[in-house]
Scaffold this active site. Structure first.
Site, PDB file in Angstrom:
ATOM      1  N   LYS A   1       1.089  -1.142  -0.224  1.00 27.74           N
ATOM      2  CA  LYS A   1      -0.036  -0.179  -0.028  1.00 27.74           C
ATOM      3  C   LYS A   1       0.935   1.501   0.183  1.00 27.74           C
ATOM      4  O   LYS A   1       2.033   1.918   0.929  1.00 27.74           O
ATOM      5  CB  LYS A   1      -0.814   0.043   1.028  1.00 27.74           C
ATOM      6  CG  LYS A   1      -2.126   1.330   1.508  1.00 27.74           C
ATOM      7  CD  LYS A   1      -2.633   0.841   2.482  1.00 27.74           C
ATOM      8  CE  LYS A   1      -3.849   2.039   2.428  1.00 27.74           C
ATOM      9  NZ  LYS A   1      -4.835   1.937   3.635  1.00 27.74           N
TER      10      LYS A   1
ATOM     11  N   LYS B   1      -2.139  -1.847  -4.239  1.00 23.19           N
ATOM     12  CA  LYS B   1      -2.870  -0.677  -3.863  1.00 23.19           C
ATOM     13  C   LYS B   1      -2.861   0.656  -3.587  1.00 23.19           C
ATOM     14  O   LYS B   1      -1.231   0.905  -3.108  1.00 23.19           O
ATOM     15  CB  LYS B   1      -3.877   0.191  -2.404  1.00 23.19           C
ATOM     16  CG  LYS B   1      -4.360   0.846  -2.253  1.00 23.19           C
ATOM     17  CD  LYS B   1      -5.669  -0.193  -0.618  1.00 23.19           C
ATOM     18  CE  LYS B   1      -5.964   1.772  -0.696  1.00 23.19           C
ATOM     19  NZ  LYS B   1      -6.653   1.581   0.914  1.00 23.19           N
TER      20      LYS B   1
ATOM     21  N   SER C   1     -10.247   5.850  -4.561  1.00 23.08           N
ATOM     22  CA  SER C   1     -11.514   6.737  -4.797  1.00 23.08           C
ATOM     23  C   SER C   1     -11.065   7.765  -5.702  1.00 23.08           C
ATOM     24  O   SER C   1     -12.080   8.036  -6.894  1.00 23.08           O
ATOM     25  CB  SER C   1     -11.551   7.073  -3.666  1.00 23.08           C
ATOM     26  OG  SER C   1     -10.145   7.663  -3.035  1.00 23.08           O
TER      27      SER C   1
HETATM   28  C1  PBG Z   1      -6.754   3.166   5.389  1.00 20.77           C
HETATM   29  C2  PBG Z   1      -8.032   2.773   3.615  1.00 20.77           C
HETATM   30  C3  PBG Z   1      -7.619   4.258   2.992  1.00 20.77           C
HETATM   31  C4  PBG Z   1      -8.583   3.667   1.633  1.00 20.77           C
HETATM   32  C5  PBG Z   1      -8.922   2.622   2.170  1.00 20.77           C
HETATM   33  N1  PBG Z   1      -8.543   2.223   3.384  1.00 20.77           N
HETATM   34  C6  PBG Z   1      -7.124   5.412   3.497  1.00 20.77           C
HETATM   35  C7  PBG Z   1      -5.557   5.903   3.288  1.00 20.77           C
HETATM   36  O1  PBG Z   1      -4.800   4.897   3.714  1.00 20.77           O
HETATM   37  O2  PBG Z   1      -5.342   7.211   3.834  1.00 20.77           O
HETATM   38  C8  PBG Z   1      -8.364   4.106   0.807  1.00 20.77           C
HETATM   39  C9  PBG Z   1      -9.094   3.973  -0.363  1.00 20.77           C
HETATM   40  C10 PBG Z   1      -9.546   5.097  -1.310  1.00 20.77           C
HETATM   41  O3  PBG Z   1      -9.262   5.801  -0.945  1.00 20.77           O
HETATM   42  O4  PBG Z   1     -10.740   4.195  -2.376  1.00 20.77           O
HETATM   43  N2  PBG Z   1      -6.719   2.827   6.067  1.00 20.77           N
END
Ligand code: PBG
Length: 332
Positions: free
Chosen positions: A201, A255, A281
């Protein structure tokens, strides 16, 4: 690769001439079995509230989720992923609400498990929807304390498993959490509860609309670069995946999605484990707004999802899941 034949005897365009031949030689495809539907939860009753940063996506109060889950079941979407918008007054420095057995995710898990047998449930393990500072763990000064955070994540995972969650999805990027979570699940007889690790991630700029959707955007102090990966790196992704597999992950997630196709492919080529990807998103809202403003056409959605399949994704978390599932069911 050795080239066999050449122009004019070889004409690549022959196998592109008609739709039927293009269908015959297609190397990749997209089906409803590839789609994971994220659902945003909110408090209150009888509420379906549009999210301004994500056109077409709503937050549902728990009494309304039957509507969307039923639709997902009818379309044969295999899995829903739950994300809560927690009200400010329930947030604190430690993300205590994450361990409340009556929090939004727990309530939703119970409702879905009771009413729908044919669909899987997945929930995020991380504290950011519940902390006042918007970080995924416990802060010590400005730094997220790895081991203290893990001890809470383990409890959060157990609670979600007790509520019937099928797939525990740690998205926090703490070191060593997969092993600790697996150990706790096994010890408490949740041997079949699966772990989808967000192994890779990135500290991405594409999460903006999501943070708005779960109400952590204005809260977030600083950034997540001391735990999420640096987008300049790729071999580091292989180390992350190797560790998580060793610790007991059943599946791994890369991701975001489209800006990281090379990473999906590298992970897929190096490990024999299901690789999932997350079209996040920011990717969703960009494409959606592009379509709305007639800069690109609707088929760019399928193109973006097939690109994730081509790179090697087994399944894709996407906010387009519902509309694409509908489209696919009409076409076939
Ligand atoms: C939080 C989390 C995030 C997303 C999924 N779980 C955001 C982050 O790490 O700040 C992002 C998903 C998206 O942008 O669609 N742990």
């Amino acid at each position: 690769m050795k080239l066999v034949g050449k122009y004019p005897t070889l004409r690549m365009r022959r196998i592109r001439k008609s739709d039927w031949i293009r269908r015959l030689v297609a190397e990749n495809s997209l089906s409803v079995n590839d789609l994971i539907l994220p659902i945003f939860l909110r408090e209150g009753k009888n509420k379906i509230e549009p999210i301004s940063s994500m056109p077409g996506i709503n937050r549902y109060s728990v009494d309304k989720i039957n509507l969307i889950v039923e639709r997902a079941c009818r379309l044969k979407i295999p899995l829903v992923a739950l994300f809560p918008y927690t009200s400010n007054k329930k947030k604190d420095n430690y993300g205590t609400e994450a361990l409340n057995e009556n929090n939004l995710v727990c309530k939703a898990l119970k409702v879905i498990k009771k009413n729908f047998k044919e669909i899987g449930t997945m929930s995020d393990v991380a504290l950011d929807p519940y902390t006042i500072h918007g970080h995924d763990g416990i802060l010590k000064g400005n730094y997220v304390d790895n081991d203290k955070t893990i001890s809470i994540l383990v409890k959060q995972s157990l609670l979600q498993a007790q509520m019937g969650c099928d797939i525990i999805a740690p998205s926090d990027m703490m070191d060593g959490r997969i092993g600790e979570i697996r150990k706790a699940l096994d010890k408490n007889n949740f041997k079949n509860t699966k772990i989808l690790s967000y192994a890779v991630k990135y500290a991405s700029n594409f999460y903006g609309p999501f943070r708005d959707a779960v109400g952590s955007k204005k809260k977030l102090k600083g950034d997540k670069k001391s735990y999420q990966m640096d987008f300049k790196n790729s071999t580091e992704a292989l180390r992350e995946v190797a560790l998580d597999i060793k610790e007991g992950a059943d599946m791994v997630m890369v991701k975001p999605g489209m800006p990281y196709l090379d990473i999906i492919k590298t992970v897929k080529d190096n490990f024999k484990i299901p690789v999932f990807s997350y079209q996040v998103s920011g990717e969703y809202s960009l494409i959606k707004n592009g379509i709305k403003n007639k800069l690109i056409n609707e088929d760019s959605v399928i193109e973006s999802l097939i690109s994730l399949k081509r790179a090697g994704s087994s399944a894709i978390v996407t906010y387009f899941a519902m509309e694409i599932a509908k489209k696919l069911s009409k076409n076939y």
